[in-house]
Design a protein around this motif. Structure first.
Motif, mmCIF file in Angstrom:
data_model
loop_
_atom_site.group_PDB
_atom_site.id
_atom_site.type_symbol
_atom_site.label_atom_id
_atom_site.label_comp_id
_atom_site.label_asym_id
_atom_site.label_seq_id
_atom_site.Cartn_x
_atom_site.Cartn_y
_atom_site.Cartn_z
ATOM 1 N N UNK A 29 0.854 -1.190 0.000
ATOM 2 C CA UNK A 29 0.000 0.000 0.000
ATOM 3 C C UNK A 29 0.893 1.243 0.000
ATOM 4 N N UNK A 30 0.658 2.126 -0.964
ATOM 5 C CA UNK A 30 1.443 3.349 -1.104
ATOM 6 C C UNK A 30 0.678 4.536 -0.539
ATOM 7 N N UNK A 31 1.395 5.419 0.130
ATOM 8 C CA UNK A 31 0.837 6.692 0.566
ATOM 9 C C UNK A 31 1.295 7.785 -0.395
ATOM 10 N N UNK A 32 0.486 8.788 -0.581
ATOM 11 C CA UNK A 32 0.845 9.897 -1.471
ATOM 12 C C UNK A 32 2.158 10.518 -1.019
ATOM 13 N N UNK A 33 3.036 10.783 -1.980
ATOM 14 C CA UNK A 33 4.346 11.414 -1.797
ATOM 15 C C UNK A 33 5.378 10.471 -1.183
ATOM 16 N N UNK A 34 5.004 9.243 -0.852
ATOM 17 C CA UNK A 34 5.959 8.268 -0.306
ATOM 18 C C UNK A 34 6.770 7.654 -1.441
ATOM 19 N N UNK A 35 8.085 7.592 -1.271
ATOM 20 C CA UNK A 35 8.952 6.950 -2.254
ATOM 21 C C UNK A 35 9.392 5.595 -1.709
ATOM 22 N N UNK A 36 9.155 4.545 -2.497
ATOM 23 C CA UNK A 36 9.546 3.198 -2.083
ATOM 24 C C UNK A 36 10.523 2.636 -3.107
ATOM 25 N N UNK A 37 11.369 1.723 -2.679
ATOM 26 C CA UNK A 37 12.324 1.060 -3.565
ATOM 27 C C UNK A 37 12.020 -0.427 -3.586
ATOM 28 N N UNK A 64 6.389 -9.766 -12.262
ATOM 29 C CA UNK A 64 5.672 -8.597 -11.773
ATOM 30 C C UNK A 64 5.509 -8.590 -10.253
ATOM 31 N N UNK A 65 5.162 -7.409 -9.755
ATOM 32 C CA UNK A 65 4.840 -7.224 -8.343
ATOM 33 C C UNK A 65 3.768 -6.158 -8.248
ATOM 34 N N UNK A 66 3.066 -6.129 -7.091
ATOM 35 C CA UNK A 66 1.834 -5.361 -6.991
ATOM 36 C C UNK A 66 1.909 -4.276 -5.911
ATOM 37 N N UNK A 67 1.265 -3.132 -6.230
ATOM 38 C CA UNK A 67 1.100 -2.031 -5.301
ATOM 39 C C UNK A 67 -0.357 -1.578 -5.358
ATOM 40 N N UNK A 68 -0.760 -0.829 -4.339
ATOM 41 C CA UNK A 68 -2.115 -0.267 -4.311
ATOM 42 C C UNK A 68 -2.046 1.162 -3.781
ATOM 43 N N UNK A 69 -2.842 2.045 -4.405
ATOM 44 C CA UNK A 69 -2.892 3.440 -3.976
ATOM 45 C C UNK A 69 -4.341 3.901 -3.950
ATOM 46 N N UNK A 79 2.746 9.107 -11.410
ATOM 47 C CA UNK A 79 3.550 7.977 -10.933
ATOM 48 C C UNK A 79 4.969 8.219 -11.401
ATOM 49 N N UNK A 80 5.849 8.497 -10.466
ATOM 50 C CA UNK A 80 7.250 8.790 -10.768
ATOM 51 C C UNK A 80 8.085 7.526 -10.611
ATOM 52 N N UNK A 81 8.799 7.170 -11.663
ATOM 53 C CA UNK A 81 9.661 5.987 -11.668
ATOM 54 C C UNK A 81 11.094 6.464 -11.844
ATOM 55 N N UNK A 82 11.967 6.098 -10.919
ATOM 56 C CA UNK A 82 13.347 6.560 -10.997
ATOM 57 C C UNK A 82 14.317 5.538 -10.444
ATOM 58 N N UNK A 83 15.598 5.913 -10.474
ATOM 59 C CA UNK A 83 16.637 5.070 -9.901
ATOM 60 C C UNK A 83 16.720 3.682 -10.488
ATOM 61 N N UNK A 84 16.386 3.544 -11.770
ATOM 62 C CA UNK A 84 16.380 2.213 -12.363
ATOM 63 C C UNK A 84 17.808 1.682 -12.541
ATOM 64 N N UNK A 85 18.016 0.453 -12.120
ATOM 65 C CA UNK A 85 19.256 -0.276 -12.351
ATOM 66 C C UNK A 85 18.846 -1.671 -12.806
ATOM 67 N N UNK A 86 18.990 -1.911 -14.087
ATOM 68 C CA UNK A 86 18.436 -3.127 -14.685
ATOM 69 C C UNK A 86 19.541 -4.010 -15.261
ATOM 70 N N UNK A 87 19.353 -5.290 -15.169
ATOM 71 C CA UNK A 87 20.345 -6.240 -15.675
ATOM 72 C C UNK A 87 20.590 -6.025 -17.166
ATOM 73 N N UNK A 88 19.519 -5.885 -17.934
ATOM 74 C CA UNK A 88 19.632 -5.738 -19.384
ATOM 75 C C UNK A 88 19.371 -4.306 -19.834
ATOM 76 N N UNK A 150 9.614 4.057 -6.770
ATOM 77 C CA UNK A 150 8.249 4.328 -7.222
ATOM 78 C C UNK A 150 7.609 5.323 -6.261
ATOM 79 N N UNK A 151 6.907 6.292 -6.826
ATOM 80 C CA UNK A 151 6.225 7.292 -6.011
ATOM 81 C C UNK A 151 4.940 7.724 -6.712
ATOM 82 N N UNK A 152 3.854 7.820 -5.950
ATOM 83 C CA UNK A 152 2.620 8.434 -6.440
ATOM 84 C C UNK A 152 2.549 9.816 -5.817
#
Length: 367
Positions: A29-37, A64-69, A79-88, A150-152
């Protein structure tokens, strides 16, 4: 001995670790303005909880993985997506939907986005309802494994998601190393402080800001509308240019004003008299796929698994050049073969995946 057993257990645990919200019943469960990794590594797919027919064929679920807002107040969110570090280095993909968890018949998809880069980006969600739960499903794009944040939020961060992949019909060929970029600032964005000019070569996975152009104003404070800058390309290649506004205090989110794809070649690619033209192209069998099908093409080094090229295109069987891949860089690196994965999303019907192993032509030698 006990230490070794604990160490081995720790290694196994780390290697097989998966996010707690791998399953939809454990969604975070995401809260507004909360940034999770989080990370998609180790995650699996609950096939009974997803339906790829609902997402417009934009996603192939893999890890996949799941979130709720649930918004406390109605309106626009990002929905802000950042800090990506991906294998490929392909990035993540995101699906936003409403409905009862793990009941696909009740789902309504609001947004489906595949990034294809590791840029910090945002997805805009308009007219969200207060008290309405929204489900967010994050997956690795084209089976990538990614760390991400991830941040909403009510405030956008990064660049708008790009919906303009390269295709032969959109490429602008140039033999000049200097390109001229022109754009117009609409009145609705007159309060923007500046425009960012971003550049990315197709083999790179992050865009770089190469110019920041302040919005010019006349003596009455009115913003000028027309802008032009020149840029010097670092070398031959295919380049993505984007012009994005910066955000003023309490102003609208960054907005993409223009996007171009330039294909730069030099005179060095033109053969001299009396020389043999090097065989620097391999053709993909795109004629076997339906016209107007959306194709995701990923080229890798079969020995190391390293991604050499990833692109999306709309299939045009009559366009032979669309199927051609320049292999000069791969030849120079000593590669003899390339692995090709093509995911076909036809206009009608289910998607399917083909995997090929192609031999690279040997470079021609000069007499």
């Amino acid at each position: 001995m006990l230490f070794l057993l604990l160490l081995a257990a720790g290694i196994i645990s780390t290697a097989t670790a998966q996010a707690v919200n791998d399953n939809i019943e454990n969604r975070r469960v995401l809260r507004a303005e909360e940034t999770v990794s989080s990370s998609t590594t180790g995650c699996t797919v609950q096939r009974n909880c997803v339906d790829e027919r609902l997402t417009g064929k934009c996603i192939e679920y893999h890890n996949d993985q799941w979130f709720e807002f649930t918004p406390a107040t109605a309106g626009r969110y990002f929905i802000n997506i950042g800090g990506q570090k991906c294998r490929d280095v392909r990035g993540v993909q995101l699906v936003v939907l409403t409905g009862q968890p793990c009941q696909p018949a009740t789902y309504r998809v609001l947004s489906c986005t595949s990034l294809g880069t590791q840029d910090d980006v945002f997805v805009t969600l308009d007219s969200l309802r207060a008290g309405q739960p929204y489900l967010l499903d994050v997956d690795g794009y084209l089976k990538d494994f990614c760390q991400f944040s991830l941040q909403v939020s009510r405030t956008a961060a990064g660049m708008p998601v790009s919906y303009f992949p390269p295709s032969p019909s959109r490429l602008l060929p140039t033999a000049s190393r200097v390109v001229e970029l022109q754009w117009t600032l609409p009145d609705s964005l007159a309060n923007a402080p500046a425009c960012r000019v971003m550049r990315r070569e197709i083999h790179q996975y992050r865009s770089t800001e190469i110019h920041r152009v302040p919005v010019r104003r006349d003596t009455y404070g009115r913003a000028e509308t027309s802008y032009t800058v020149a840029d010097t390309l670092p070398g031959p290649g295919i380049y993505d240019y984007q012009v994005v506004t910066t955000r003023a205090d309490n102003g609208p989110a960054p907005t993409r004003l223009r996007q171009w794809w330039y294909a730069y070649t030099t005179a060095a690619t033109v053969p001299l008299p009396g020389t043999v033209v090097a065989r620097e192209v391999v053709a993909l069998p795109l004629q076997k796929y339906p016209a107007k099908a959306r194709l995701s093409v990923v080229i890798t080094d079969p020995a190391s698994g390293r991604v050499l090229l990833a692109r999306q295109l709309i299939n045009q069987p009559a366009n032979r050049r669309q199927a051609e891949l320049s292999v000069r860089k791969w030849q120079a690196a000593g590669l003899k073969k390339i692995a090709v994965e093509i995911i076909c999303h036809p206009v009608r019907g289910d998607f399917f995946t083909d995997r090929l192993l192609l031999n690279l032509p040997a470079p021609a030698t000069q007499p």
